[in-house]
Design an enzyme around this catalytic site. Structure first.
Site, short mmCIF file in Angstrom:
data_model
loop_
_atom_site.label_atom_id
_atom_site.label_comp_id
_atom_site.label_asym_id
_atom_site.label_seq_id
_atom_site.Cartn_x
_atom_site.Cartn_y
_atom_site.Cartn_z
N LYS A 175 0.85 -1.19 0.00
CA LYS A 175 0.00 0.00 0.00
C LYS A 175 0.88 1.23 0.00
CE LYS A 175 -1.85 2.76 2.83
NZ LYS A 175 -1.92 3.96 1.94
N GLU A 250 9.76 1.10 10.75
CA GLU A 250 10.86 2.07 10.54
C GLU A 250 10.23 3.45 10.66
OE1 GLU A 250 12.97 4.75 9.48
OE2 GLU A 250 12.92 4.08 7.39
N CYS A 284 13.61 10.44 7.14
CA CYS A 284 13.57 10.03 8.54
C CYS A 284 14.93 10.12 9.21
CB CYS A 284 13.03 8.61 8.64
SG CYS A 284 13.94 7.40 7.66
N GLU A 385 10.33 15.76 15.50
CA GLU A 385 10.66 15.60 14.09
C GLU A 385 9.84 16.58 13.26
OE1 GLU A 385 11.49 11.94 11.06
OE2 GLU A 385 9.58 11.89 12.13
#
Length: 502
Positions: A175, A250, A284, A385
């Protein structure tokens, strides 16, 4: 109007409710394509097809060499269509074309790596205390795997998940992110042309909720692999507890890039830029915290701010562009909100911080490369983040303080150190609580080496042999080479079963 379809059970189909999603070019916010949008029912169909394909289909039963042949063909096909993939990736995601070209070749290499690896030894044999027992371990596919990928590396993240999953003999449902499905659709056109067995690998389009959520919660799915934000990762992990499916996550990062005074400062400066500006900072593992030794901090910061102001921001298709647009207007606003938070917290804005409003770029999601200095460890721009081209500078006086600042985070994905003192560099890297570390470089990633983080940066590893193991179950097999009576039960007697006579 042409509508791009999803690929279920070996066929291109529209979503059952015929919903549509418009895919935009982030550089112009104009429509690129219209794609079908899946629903819970489409996800249920994909899961049912995948379950049947794993339990009774061809792919899991094929020899490793046969699966490898299909993956080698796919790698070759990606390379043959590399420029088309790169252009499509840049138009859909925004990154400069040179970055997309690298990603495409890396995706092909990932399929080729796992095609080669799956034919190598995957088991063990043991010499156990009982000389009559032959003991061994084999690795087998887990089953049906749901794989949810992000919008920052659409093709490469598909490769990272499909390549080991399929190599191991699993059946996979991919997906992609709602905003960036186009290179995944192109990838499945190649998969279709190669002739993978129906249901062995499927493309499911649609929103994370409810389509992705069902992949995570369905008892018919044996493993879920997700790359994305930590908040969503927690939800997926909770949903996966229903049948205790295997999980690989992750997730986010707030990675430190440590620069000592004894480093090659020109080299460190460019890597500081590359660490946060590659992929528009929507990475990331971005080096979003720059830790500078106090003796060089002022001069280094000023030179870095000057260099940031000269970065060429523009459409990814332009050959001179060094940084492209952010993925969407909504995400741009989120990043700009963090800039305001940094100001409100008292950090000093050295450069950038604004949406670019020049005539050629104002229609897109372009942002100035941004640096904050005079930060404190508790500031949100230091701890959270941001996922954009925003760098927070911290300063330290000695090695111990650098390590303490670097580890002062809920994340632990990546980190780097720049120094000419190799022993010091290694000491620091060994003490960083992070899964991926570098010395005198930033961002290199290899299919051969594991990728993943400590703490809230995720669970498990992708890539390398670790990535293949994450898609296998370990089975212990013990064989009695001398099957004689055990003599354990005293009342059994000596006759046992009478011989059968005709």
């Amino acid at each position: 109007m042409t509508v791009e379809k999803m690929y279920l059970n070996g066929k291109w189909v529209e979503g059952i409710e015929q919903k549509r999603r418009t895919i935009l070019n982030p550089a112009t916010n104009l429509t690129l394509k219209t794609v079908t949008d899946g629903t819970v029912v489409d996800a249920q169909h994909a899961i049912r097809y995948g379950r049947e394909a794993f339990d009774h289909g061809l792919w899991p039963q094929m020899r490793a060499a046969e699966r490898a042949t299909s993956l080698f063909k796919l790698a070759d096909a990606i390379e043959k269509n590399a420029e088309e993939f790169a252009v499509l990736e840049t138009l859909n995601q925004g990154k400069p074309l040179r970055e997309s070209r690298y990603d495409v070749l890396d995706a092909a290499a990932c399929f080729r790596y796992y095609a080669g690896l799956i034919t190598k030894p995957l088991g063990q044999t043991y010499e156990v205390p009982d000389p009559n027992i032959q003991s061994m371990v084999v690795r087998e596919p887990i089953g049906l795997c749901g794989q949810i990928i992000p919008w920052n590396y659409p093709l490469l993240m598909a490769a990272w998940k499909l390549a080991p999953g399929l190599a191991a003999g699993n059946c996979c449902i991919l997906k992609p992110a709602e905003m960036t499905p186009l290179t995944a659709i192109k990838l499945f056109e190649l998969i279709d042309s190669i002739g993978f067995p129906p249901g062995s690998v499927q493309l499911l389009l649609g929103p994370g909720d409810p389509v992705g959520s069902l992949l995570a919660s369905s008892p018919l799915v044996d493993k879920i692999a997700f790359t994305g934000g930590t908040v969503t990762g927690r939800k997926i992990m909770q949903a996966a507890t229903g049948n205790l499916k295997k999980v690989t996550l992750e997730l986010g990062g707030k990675s430190p890039n440590i620069v000592f005074a004894d480093s090659d400062l020109d080299v460190a400066l460019e890597y500081a830029m590359f660490g946060i500006l590659a992929g528009q900072g929507e990475v990331c593992s971005a080096g979003s915290r720059l830790l500078l030794e106090s003796s060089i901090a002022e001069d280094f910061s000023q030179k870095l701010a000057k260099a940031f102001s000269k970065v060429v921001v523009g459409e990814g298709m332009h050959s001179d562009s060094e940084m492209g647009p952010l993925i969407s207007a909504a995400h741009l606003q989120k990043v700009l909100n963090y800039v305001q938070i940094g100001k409100d917290e008292g950090a000093k804005l050295l450069t950038g911080g604004n949406k670019i409003e020049t005539d050629l770029l104002k229609v897109g999601n372009f942002m100035e490369p941004t640096i904050f200095s005079e930060t404190t460890p508790q500031m949100r721009i230091v701890q959270e983040e941001i996922f954009g081209p925003v760098l927070a500078i911290q300063t330290f006086s000695n090695e111990a303080e650098a390590i303490a600042l670097a580890n002062n985070s809920i994340y632990g994905l990546a980190g780097a150190v720049f120094t000419k003192d190799g022993a010091k560099g290694m000491r620091v890297l060994r003490k960083l609580r992070a899964g991926i570390t570098w010395m005198n470089t930033y961002h290199p990633t290899f299919n051969e080496a594991p990728w993943g983080g400590y703490k809230q940066s995720g669970i498990g590893r992708e890539l390398g042999t670790f990535g293949l193991e994450a898609y296998t179950e370990v089975k212990q097999i013990n064989i009695n080479l001398n099957p004689v009576r055990l003599g354990w039960f005293s009342k059994l007697g000596s006759t046992g079963f009478e011989p059968v006579t005709c």
